[in-house]
Design a protein around this motif. Structure first.
Motif, short mmCIF file in Angstrom:
data_model
loop_
_atom_site.label_atom_id
_atom_site.label_comp_id
_atom_site.label_asym_id
_atom_site.label_seq_id
_atom_site.Cartn_x
_atom_site.Cartn_y
_atom_site.Cartn_z
N GLY A 239 12.28 49.44 -38.03
CA GLY A 239 11.52 49.10 -36.83
C GLY A 239 12.02 47.83 -36.16
N HIS A 240 12.33 46.82 -36.98
CA HIS A 240 12.85 45.55 -36.47
C HIS A 240 14.15 45.77 -35.71
CE1 HIS A 240 15.82 42.27 -37.55
NE2 HIS A 240 14.92 41.54 -36.91
N ALA A 241 15.07 46.53 -36.30
CA ALA A 241 16.36 46.78 -35.66
C ALA A 241 16.21 47.63 -34.41
CB ALA A 241 17.31 47.45 -36.65
N THR A 242 15.32 48.61 -34.46
CA THR A 242 15.10 49.48 -33.29
C THR A 242 14.51 48.70 -32.13
OG1 THR A 242 14.78 51.40 -34.73
CG2 THR A 242 13.93 51.56 -32.48
N ALA A 243 13.53 47.86 -32.41
CA ALA A 243 12.92 47.06 -31.35
C ALA A 243 13.94 46.14 -30.69
CB ALA A 243 11.76 46.25 -31.92
N HIS A 244 14.80 45.51 -31.49
CA HIS A 244 15.83 44.64 -30.92
C HIS A 244 16.79 45.42 -30.03
CE1 HIS A 244 15.48 40.48 -32.16
NE2 HIS A 244 15.07 40.87 -33.36
N ARG A 245 17.18 46.60 -30.46
CA ARG A 245 18.11 47.39 -29.66
C ARG A 245 17.47 47.84 -28.35
NH1 ARG A 245 21.23 48.58 -26.85
NH2 ARG A 245 22.92 50.10 -26.91
N LEU A 246 16.21 48.19 -28.39
CA LEU A 246 15.50 48.56 -27.16
C LEU A 246 15.43 47.37 -26.20
CD1 LEU A 246 12.59 50.64 -28.73
CD2 LEU A 246 14.24 51.52 -27.05
N LEU A 247 15.14 46.20 -26.74
CA LEU A 247 15.08 45.00 -25.90
C LEU A 247 16.45 44.69 -25.29
CD1 LEU A 247 12.86 42.86 -28.27
CD2 LEU A 247 12.21 43.56 -25.95
N GLU A 248 17.50 44.89 -26.07
CA GLU A 248 18.85 44.62 -25.58
C GLU A 248 19.21 45.49 -24.38
OE1 GLU A 248 21.35 45.23 -28.92
OE2 GLU A 248 20.65 43.44 -30.00
N ARG A 249 18.67 46.67 -24.33
CA ARG A 249 18.99 47.53 -23.20
C ARG A 249 17.96 47.41 -22.07
NH1 ARG A 249 18.26 53.94 -24.68
NH2 ARG A 249 15.99 54.06 -24.44
N GLY A 250 17.07 46.43 -22.19
CA GLY A 250 16.18 46.11 -21.10
C GLY A 250 14.80 46.71 -21.13
#
Length: 340
Positions: free
Chosen positions: A23-34
């Protein structure tokens, strides 16, 4: 892929289990793409809460992220959050994980996995224009059986779980199937195959082995080392999650997809790669299989590949090097030269 501005203008994505490994990694990746991300987690003590808090601390100061410390099985609170925040996409990763823990704490799985999944389904089905629920299932639903020539396929039977954890994950798939049939909203269940990497779970074998090897303690190798796992690096898993999220199913509205590396690695080969990453040899104590464990896992990921171009890139040797580097930095382990 959407531009950052376009993504910001869309509905937020709810990520349950945001303090957890995936979940932590997924949330960061979503944030990175805006994307705007709403994280949810109860932050329990199944393993060291300090690690979960450290993961959450990495979101500090990041625009577009908000966090709710909440039990996913609290159906009224979850429904209110989804409704008030205008959520129409959910990545549901909150669950009670672990096969062996289920032997001594079965009701934790009933609460988090079954009641939690039902709460998510109920919250989603009342949202007008709901777009897609992606949720975590597990390769453990396939049970313990010999490796198929081309890996475990979604068409293979999943009717003989050998652990309560696996049984709850299969039950979640069936619950989602029924809700998709009754209410017609899009859902994708992802059958994860052994995920590893930086910020991982301390209850996973490679994580515990690392601690013991660096401390000069012997490691216990179950199944006499004959087990094999489809070890999948966290970055590859996250790309698959987002690929699935961006491609909701039409009719039928529910599907299950394998998500793994599709290159199973023997347990002793994994230990050898970890020894190389750490620059130390492990003292091994061979043990028999433990109740609930399966002999081997091997993902056929052709469906996910056809859907979104999913193709894992990180080999076990590189993935464990990255993990070893993170582990030393996070836990201030004695500095030693990493090989490679």
């Amino acid at each position: 892929m959407s531009t950052q501005g376009e993504a910001r203008g869309r509905d937020p994505v709810l990520v349950t289990g945001a303090a957890g490994f995936i979940g932590h990694a997924t949330a960061h990746r979503l944030l990175e793409r805006g994307e705007q991300v709403i994280g949810l987690d109860i932050v329990n003590d199944y393993y060291d809460p300090a690690l979960k808090e450290a993961r959450l601390a990495t979101f500090a100061g990041i625009d577009g992220f908000s966090f709710h410390r909440m039990d996913v099985a609290d159906a009224p609170a979850l429904a209110a959050l989804v409704r008030e925040a205008g959520v129409r996409r959910v990545v549901h990763l909150a669950a009670q994980a672990g096969v062996r823990y289920s032997l001594s704490n079965p009701f934790a799985y009933e609460h988090s996995n079954l009641a939690g999944h039902l709460a998510v389904l109920e919250a989603c089905r009342h949202v007008p224009g709901f777009r897609h629920l992606v949720y975590a299932s597990s390769s453990s639903v396939y049970g313990d059986r010999p490796l198929a020539g081309g890996g475990f396929s979604e068409e293979d039977p999943a009717v003989a779980p050998v652990s309560l954890y696996a049984a709850t994950k299969r039950a979640c798939e069936l619950m989602s199937h029924s809700y998709a049939h009754l209410y017609g909203f899009a859902q994708t269940g992802l059958r994860f195959f052994t995920v590893y990497g930086p910020w991982g779970r301390p209850d996973m074998a490679y994580f515990g082995f690392t601690r013991k090897i660096l401390a000069g303690e012997p490691i216990e190798v179950y199944g006499e080392g004959r087990m094999a796992r489809d070890f999948t690096y966290i970055d590859d898993i996250v790309e698959g999650i987002l690929g699935a999220l961006d491609h909701p199913p039409g009719e039928p509205a529910h599907r299950v997809l394998n998500i793994g590396d599709s290159r199973p690695v023997g347990l002793l080969d994994m230990i050898a790669a970890l020894e190389a990453a750490l620059g130390r040899e492990a003292q091994k104590i061979m043990r028999p299989m433990q109740p609930g464990d399966v002999t081997a896992t091997y993902a056929d990921v052709s469906r996910l590949e056809a859907l979104c171009g999913y193709h894992p890139k990180v080999m076990i040797e590189e993935g464990l090097r990255r993990f070893a580097h993170w582990y030393r930095g996070h836990y201030a382990a004695p500095a030693m030269a990493l090989e490679g």
